[in-house]
Design a protein around this motif. Sequence first.
Motif, PDB file in Angstrom:
ATOM      1  N   UNK A 231       0.855  -1.190   0.000  1.00  0.00           N
ATOM      2  CA  UNK A 231       0.000   0.000   0.000  1.00  0.00           C
ATOM      3  C   UNK A 231       0.891   1.241   0.000  1.00  0.00           C
ATOM      4  N   UNK A 232       1.920   1.236   0.844  1.00  0.00           N
ATOM      5  CA  UNK A 232       2.841   2.381   0.903  1.00  0.00           C
ATOM      6  C   UNK A 232       3.590   2.551  -0.419  1.00  0.00           C
ATOM      7  N   UNK A 233       4.009   1.441  -1.008  1.00  0.00           N
ATOM      8  CA  UNK A 233       4.697   1.512  -2.303  1.00  0.00           C
ATOM      9  C   UNK A 233       3.763   2.043  -3.384  1.00  0.00           C
ATOM     10  N   UNK A 234       2.494   1.650  -3.350  1.00  0.00           N
ATOM     11  CA  UNK A 234       1.506   2.179  -4.300  1.00  0.00           C
ATOM     12  C   UNK A 234       1.333   3.684  -4.114  1.00  0.00           C
ATOM     13  N   UNK A 235       1.210   4.112  -2.872  1.00  0.00           N
ATOM     14  CA  UNK A 235       1.055   5.548  -2.593  1.00  0.00           C
ATOM     15  C   UNK A 235       2.246   6.333  -3.134  1.00  0.00           C
ATOM     16  N   UNK A 236       3.447   5.843  -2.871  1.00  0.00           N
ATOM     17  CA  UNK A 236       4.657   6.518  -3.349  1.00  0.00           C
ATOM     18  C   UNK A 236       4.707   6.552  -4.875  1.00  0.00           C
ATOM     19  N   UNK A 237       4.361   5.445  -5.509  1.00  0.00           N
ATOM     20  CA  UNK A 237       4.407   5.369  -6.974  1.00  0.00           C
ATOM     21  C   UNK A 237       3.372   6.304  -7.602  1.00  0.00           C
ATOM     22  N   UNK A 238       2.184   6.390  -7.032  1.00  0.00           N
ATOM     23  CA  UNK A 238       1.159   7.299  -7.562  1.00  0.00           C
ATOM     24  C   UNK A 238       1.583   8.753  -7.351  1.00  0.00           C
ATOM     25  N   UNK A 239       2.194   9.033  -6.219  1.00  0.00           N
ATOM     26  CA  UNK A 239       2.714  10.387  -5.965  1.00  0.00           C
ATOM     27  C   UNK A 239       3.777  10.739  -7.004  1.00  0.00           C
ATOM     28  N   UNK A 240       4.671   9.793  -7.269  1.00  0.00           N
ATOM     29  CA  UNK A 240       5.715  10.007  -8.282  1.00  0.00           C
ATOM     30  C   UNK A 240       5.097  10.188  -9.670  1.00  0.00           C
ATOM     31  N   UNK A 241       4.097   9.377  -9.993  1.00  0.00           N
ATOM     32  CA  UNK A 241       3.401   9.519 -11.275  1.00  0.00           C
ATOM     33  C   UNK A 241       2.827  10.922 -11.411  1.00  0.00           C
ATOM     34  N   UNK A 242       2.189  11.393 -10.376  1.00  0.00           N
ATOM     35  CA  UNK A 242       1.580  12.718 -10.406  1.00  0.00           C
ATOM     36  C   UNK A 242       2.630  13.790 -10.678  1.00  0.00           C
ATOM     37  N   UNK A 243       3.768  13.714  -9.988  1.00  0.00           N
ATOM     38  CA  UNK A 243       4.842  14.696 -10.204  1.00  0.00           C
ATOM     39  C   UNK A 243       5.408  14.603 -11.614  1.00  0.00           C
ATOM     40  N   UNK A 244       5.647  13.394 -12.084  1.00  0.00           N
ATOM     41  CA  UNK A 244       6.198  13.216 -13.433  1.00  0.00           C
ATOM     42  C   UNK A 244       5.220  13.687 -14.504  1.00  0.00           C
ATOM     43  N   UNK A 245       3.981  13.307 -14.349  1.00  0.00           N
ATOM     44  CA  UNK A 245       2.981  13.578 -15.379  1.00  0.00           C
ATOM     45  C   UNK A 245       2.630  15.066 -15.467  1.00  0.00           C
ATOM     46  N   UNK A 246       2.391  15.679 -14.310  1.00  0.00           N
ATOM     47  CA  UNK A 246       1.956  17.073 -14.307  1.00  0.00           C
ATOM     48  C   UNK A 246       3.109  18.054 -14.213  1.00  0.00           C
ATOM     49  N   UNK A 247       4.264  17.602 -13.761  1.00  0.00           N
ATOM     50  CA  UNK A 247       5.380  18.511 -13.531  1.00  0.00           C
ATOM     51  C   UNK A 247       5.246  19.129 -12.143  1.00  0.00           C
ATOM     52  N   UNK A 248       6.327  19.665 -11.646  1.00  0.00           N
ATOM     53  CA  UNK A 248       6.329  20.214 -10.287  1.00  0.00           C
ATOM     54  C   UNK A 248       5.365  21.383 -10.137  1.00  0.00           C
ATOM     55  N   UNK A 249       5.346  22.286 -11.120  1.00  0.00           N
ATOM     56  CA  UNK A 249       4.509  23.481 -11.004  1.00  0.00           C
ATOM     57  C   UNK A 249       3.022  23.188 -11.172  1.00  0.00           C
ATOM     58  N   UNK A 250       2.677  22.121 -11.859  1.00  0.00           N
ATOM     59  CA  UNK A 250       1.279  21.787 -12.091  1.00  0.00           C
ATOM     60  C   UNK A 250       0.818  20.602 -11.264  1.00  0.00           C
TER      61      UNK A 250
END
Length: 162
Positions: free
Chosen positions: A139-158
Amino acid sequence: MKTLQSKIGAGLLILFMLLLGASSKTYAHCEIPCGIYADSLRIIMLSEDIETIEKSMKKITELSSAEKVDYNQLVRWITNKEDHANKIQDIATQYFMFQRVKVSDDPKIMAKNAELLAVLHEICVYAMKSKQTTDLTYVEKLKQAVHELSHLYFGEEEHHHH
């Protein structure tokens, strides 16, 4: 007699085809560029599915350790965990991999795509692992991976927080 048999045969064939057609799965997202789906909503959906898996794991552990196991409820929580892990895999593949990560010859886009595909693969693997166990590590690994996906996909500013 032959006419009656052929009519019955044709009727059975039509009935079979109708039943077969009625049992096929339908999916909410088509693979055409309709533009009505929100990428940030998919991140929120992934997060909700992860929370549901976490709650399911905790309930499975609780129910399993009871003096008198309620197998009906245990099976329901296991099924719930499986369903939400499948939803995560569907969003990661059908939505992001197949529709949002675009094929490109541009080296910068290709590099970003490689990162996105790697994290989407992690999400799918951790969702699979969460089906196999009640280990909250996944569950923790999923949370981290989704957080990383969000940063990669949207970029830091978005970046869209959820």
